[in-house]
Scaffold this motif. Structure first.
Motif, mmCIF file in Angstrom:
data_model
loop_
_atom_site.group_PDB
_atom_site.id
_atom_site.type_symbol
_atom_site.label_atom_id
_atom_site.label_comp_id
_atom_site.label_asym_id
_atom_site.label_seq_id
_atom_site.Cartn_x
_atom_site.Cartn_y
_atom_site.Cartn_z
ATOM 1 N N MET A 134 0.845 -1.204 0.000
ATOM 2 C CA MET A 134 0.000 0.000 0.000
ATOM 3 C C MET A 134 0.883 1.258 0.000
ATOM 4 S SD MET A 134 -2.994 1.092 2.704
ATOM 5 C CE MET A 134 -3.833 -0.459 2.450
ATOM 6 N N ASP A 135 0.581 2.228 -0.881
ATOM 7 C CA ASP A 135 1.419 3.425 -0.947
ATOM 8 C C ASP A 135 1.134 4.350 0.238
ATOM 9 O OD1 ASP A 135 -0.847 5.011 -1.465
ATOM 10 O OD2 ASP A 135 -0.598 4.855 -3.629
ATOM 11 N N LYS A 136 2.004 5.340 0.405
ATOM 12 C CA LYS A 136 1.935 6.205 1.585
ATOM 13 C C LYS A 136 0.625 6.985 1.668
ATOM 14 C CE LYS A 136 5.734 8.110 0.073
ATOM 15 N NZ LYS A 136 6.954 8.966 -0.073
ATOM 16 N N TYR A 137 0.120 7.442 0.523
ATOM 17 C CA TYR A 137 -1.130 8.202 0.532
ATOM 18 C C TYR A 137 -2.283 7.347 1.042
ATOM 19 C CZ TYR A 137 -5.485 10.093 -1.326
ATOM 20 O OH TYR A 137 -6.783 10.519 -1.462
ATOM 21 N N ARG A 138 -2.427 6.148 0.519
ATOM 22 C CA ARG A 138 -3.528 5.281 0.944
ATOM 23 C C ARG A 138 -3.369 4.840 2.395
ATOM 24 N NH1 ARG A 138 -4.268 0.616 -3.350
ATOM 25 N NH2 ARG A 138 -1.996 0.806 -3.480
ATOM 26 N N SER A 139 -2.129 4.658 2.830
ATOM 27 C CA SER A 139 -1.898 4.287 4.230
ATOM 28 C C SER A 139 -2.343 5.396 5.169
ATOM 29 C CB SER A 139 -0.412 3.988 4.447
ATOM 30 O OG SER A 139 -0.001 2.856 3.724
ATOM 31 N N LEU A 140 -2.012 6.628 4.801
ATOM 32 C CA LEU A 140 -2.407 7.762 5.622
ATOM 33 C C LEU A 140 -3.912 7.995 5.567
ATOM 34 C CD1 LEU A 140 0.609 10.045 4.753
ATOM 35 C CD2 LEU A 140 -0.020 9.323 7.066
ATOM 36 N N ARG A 141 -4.503 7.745 4.426
ATOM 37 C CA ARG A 141 -5.955 7.889 4.319
ATOM 38 C C ARG A 141 -6.663 6.921 5.260
ATOM 39 N NH1 ARG A 141 -8.324 7.106 -1.535
ATOM 40 N NH2 ARG A 141 -7.959 4.918 -0.974
ATOM 41 N N LYS A 142 -6.186 5.684 5.311
ATOM 42 C CA LYS A 142 -6.776 4.694 6.214
ATOM 43 C C LYS A 142 -6.565 5.120 7.671
ATOM 44 C CE LYS A 142 -6.482 0.295 5.524
ATOM 45 N NZ LYS A 142 -7.904 -0.049 5.282
ATOM 46 N N LEU A 143 -5.417 5.719 7.954
ATOM 47 C CA LEU A 143 -5.134 6.185 9.305
ATOM 48 C C LEU A 143 -6.079 7.323 9.692
ATOM 49 C CD1 LEU A 143 -3.113 5.701 11.635
ATOM 50 C CD2 LEU A 143 -1.671 7.480 10.631
ATOM 51 N N PHE A 144 -6.280 8.265 8.780
ATOM 52 C CA PHE A 144 -7.211 9.360 9.030
ATOM 53 C C PHE A 144 -8.636 8.832 9.231
ATOM 54 C CE2 PHE A 144 -4.527 12.777 6.674
ATOM 55 C CZ PHE A 144 -3.822 13.035 7.841
ATOM 56 N N GLU A 145 -9.031 7.905 8.384
ATOM 57 C CA GLU A 145 -10.382 7.348 8.471
ATOM 58 C C GLU A 145 -10.605 6.660 9.819
ATOM 59 O OE1 GLU A 145 -10.503 4.805 5.083
ATOM 60 O OE2 GLU A 145 -10.998 6.423 3.670
ATOM 61 N N ALA A 146 -9.572 5.985 10.296
ATOM 62 C CA ALA A 146 -9.686 5.260 11.563
ATOM 63 C C ALA A 146 -9.815 6.199 12.758
ATOM 64 C CB ALA A 146 -8.480 4.351 11.747
ATOM 65 N N HIS A 147 -9.360 7.421 12.613
ATOM 66 C CA HIS A 147 -9.400 8.388 13.712
ATOM 67 C C HIS A 147 -10.378 9.533 13.437
ATOM 68 C CE1 HIS A 147 -5.611 6.281 14.519
ATOM 69 N NE2 HIS A 147 -5.743 6.671 15.766
ATOM 70 N N SER A 148 -11.275 9.328 12.514
ATOM 71 C CA SER A 148 -12.230 10.381 12.160
ATOM 72 C C SER A 148 -13.236 10.609 13.288
ATOM 73 C CB SER A 148 -12.974 10.020 10.873
ATOM 74 O OG SER A 148 -13.734 8.835 11.045
ATOM 75 N N ASN A 149 -13.751 11.809 13.329
ATOM 76 C CA ASN A 149 -14.758 12.195 14.316
ATOM 77 C C ASN A 149 -15.852 12.957 13.568
ATOM 78 O OD1 ASN A 149 -16.274 13.706 16.261
ATOM 79 N ND2 ASN A 149 -14.613 13.477 17.751
ATOM 80 N N PRO A 150 -16.907 12.276 13.142
ATOM 81 C CA PRO A 150 -17.954 12.901 12.312
ATOM 82 C C PRO A 150 -18.560 14.163 12.917
ATOM 83 C CG PRO A 150 -18.194 10.520 12.303
ATOM 84 C CD PRO A 150 -17.149 10.840 13.346
ATOM 85 N N GLU A 151 -18.761 14.142 14.228
ATOM 86 C CA GLU A 151 -19.375 15.310 14.869
ATOM 87 C C GLU A 151 -18.449 16.520 14.786
ATOM 88 O OE1 GLU A 151 -21.158 16.639 19.238
ATOM 89 O OE2 GLU A 151 -20.904 14.522 18.747
ATOM 90 N N ARG A 152 -17.164 16.309 15.073
ATOM 91 C CA ARG A 152 -16.199 17.402 14.977
ATOM 92 C C ARG A 152 -16.018 17.828 13.528
ATOM 93 N NH1 ARG A 152 -11.714 15.342 17.350
ATOM 94 N NH2 ARG A 152 -12.112 16.217 19.400
ATOM 95 N N ALA A 153 -16.100 16.867 12.605
ATOM 96 C CA ALA A 153 -15.935 17.174 11.178
ATOM 97 C C ALA A 153 -16.978 18.175 10.710
ATOM 98 C CB ALA A 153 -16.026 15.891 10.359
ATOM 99 N N ILE A 154 -18.200 18.033 11.192
ATOM 100 C CA ILE A 154 -19.274 18.959 10.817
ATOM 101 C C ILE A 154 -18.948 20.373 11.300
ATOM 102 C CG2 ILE A 154 -21.692 19.562 11.214
ATOM 103 C CD1 ILE A 154 -22.288 16.548 11.364
ATOM 104 N N ALA A 155 -18.468 20.469 12.538
ATOM 105 C CA ALA A 155 -18.130 21.775 13.111
ATOM 106 C C ALA A 155 -16.954 22.407 12.374
ATOM 107 C CB ALA A 155 -17.805 21.616 14.589
ATOM 108 N N MET A 156 -15.959 21.597 12.025
ATOM 109 C CA MET A 156 -14.783 22.119 11.321
ATOM 110 C C MET A 156 -15.155 22.599 9.926
ATOM 111 S SD MET A 156 -12.025 19.231 12.601
ATOM 112 C CE MET A 156 -10.536 19.949 11.902
ATOM 113 N N SER A 157 -16.031 21.863 9.270
ATOM 114 C CA SER A 157 -16.479 22.260 7.938
ATOM 115 C C SER A 157 -17.286 23.555 8.005
ATOM 116 C CB SER A 157 -17.321 21.141 7.313
ATOM 117 O OG SER A 157 -17.745 21.493 6.014
ATOM 118 N N LYS A 158 -18.115 23.675 9.003
ATOM 119 C CA LYS A 158 -18.921 24.880 9.171
ATOM 120 C C LYS A 158 -18.035 26.096 9.387
ATOM 121 C CE LYS A 158 -22.832 26.720 11.819
ATOM 122 N NZ LYS A 158 -23.800 26.455 12.933
#
Length: 219
Positions: free
Chosen positions: A1-25
């Protein structure tokens, strides 16, 4: 797995949907987020950046992938990557950095990239002439970088350069330009308040009220 996809999986594993909404807003709903706090995000890729730094080679293809991702955390990663690799980022790389400035543009990433350009300027005087050219461009984000690239220079700021760039950017109602002018002058006032005070007096009629207000904070 290349570095980009590895980091994407890492980000996905530590995602916080509730905080994501606030950050996007907070960013006017212009970007998607994983919802990872800055300190946590930097900790996630701390080891990765250390290993990349050891290669002494900037992986521009990887950075393009970061800028191609819809999640803002990847653009923040690109900035932290460039900061970690600053010894290996040179004047010849500025065209690529310029593309990043004009991609998914907003104040957060553009202000980060202005520091990257500033780091190059500290090592290569050719950047100064280029920034004069950028200050005359139509793109507001390119102009903003030209204004702010000396932001952290303190006593090493070139006042003649700063004055010409600001004069090239006057006469607009664009918030992000006028705010940047005031911010840059405010920072320079910490080391040369008399110069800033005189500049404001000389150009008061042409400067936006926002710029004057920001520049005068410490005067």
């Amino acid at each position: 797995m290349d570095k980009y996809r590895s980091l994407r999986k890492l980000f996905e594993a530590h995602s916080n949907p509730e905080r994501a909404i606030a950050m996007s807003k907070y960013m006017k709903d212009q970007f998607h987020f994983y919802g990872i706090a800055a300190a946590d995000r930097k900790n996630l890729y701390k080891v990765f950046l250390k290993s990349e730094k050891a290669t002494k080679t900037v992986d521009w293809a990887f950075l393009e992938q970061c800028y191609g991702d819809e999640h803002r955390e990847f653009q923040y990663l690109a900035y932290d990557y460039l900061l970690a690799m600053k010894k290996f980022v040179h004047f010849e790389h500025i065209p690529q950095i310029k593309l990043f400035i004009m991609t998914r543009s907003w104040w957060d990433t553009v202000d980060f990239l202005s520091q990257v350009v500033g780091n190059i300027a500290m090592m290569d005087s050719r950047v100064d002439e280029l920034m004069l050219t950028w200050s005359l461009e139509e793109n507001i984000w390119i102009k903003r970088v030209a204004i702010l690239y000396q932001l952290r220079f303190k006593s090493k700021t070139n006042p003649t350069q700063l004055e010409q760039i600001i004069l090239n950017c006057l006469g607009t109602n664009e918030f992000f330009i006028n705010k940047a002018i005031g911010w840059m002058l405010r920072e320079y006032s910490k080391v040369h308040p008399e110069w800033v005070r005189q500049f404001l007096a000389d150009h008061q009629e042409k400067l936006a009220k926002l710029s004057i207000r920001e520049a005068s904070k410490y005067l």
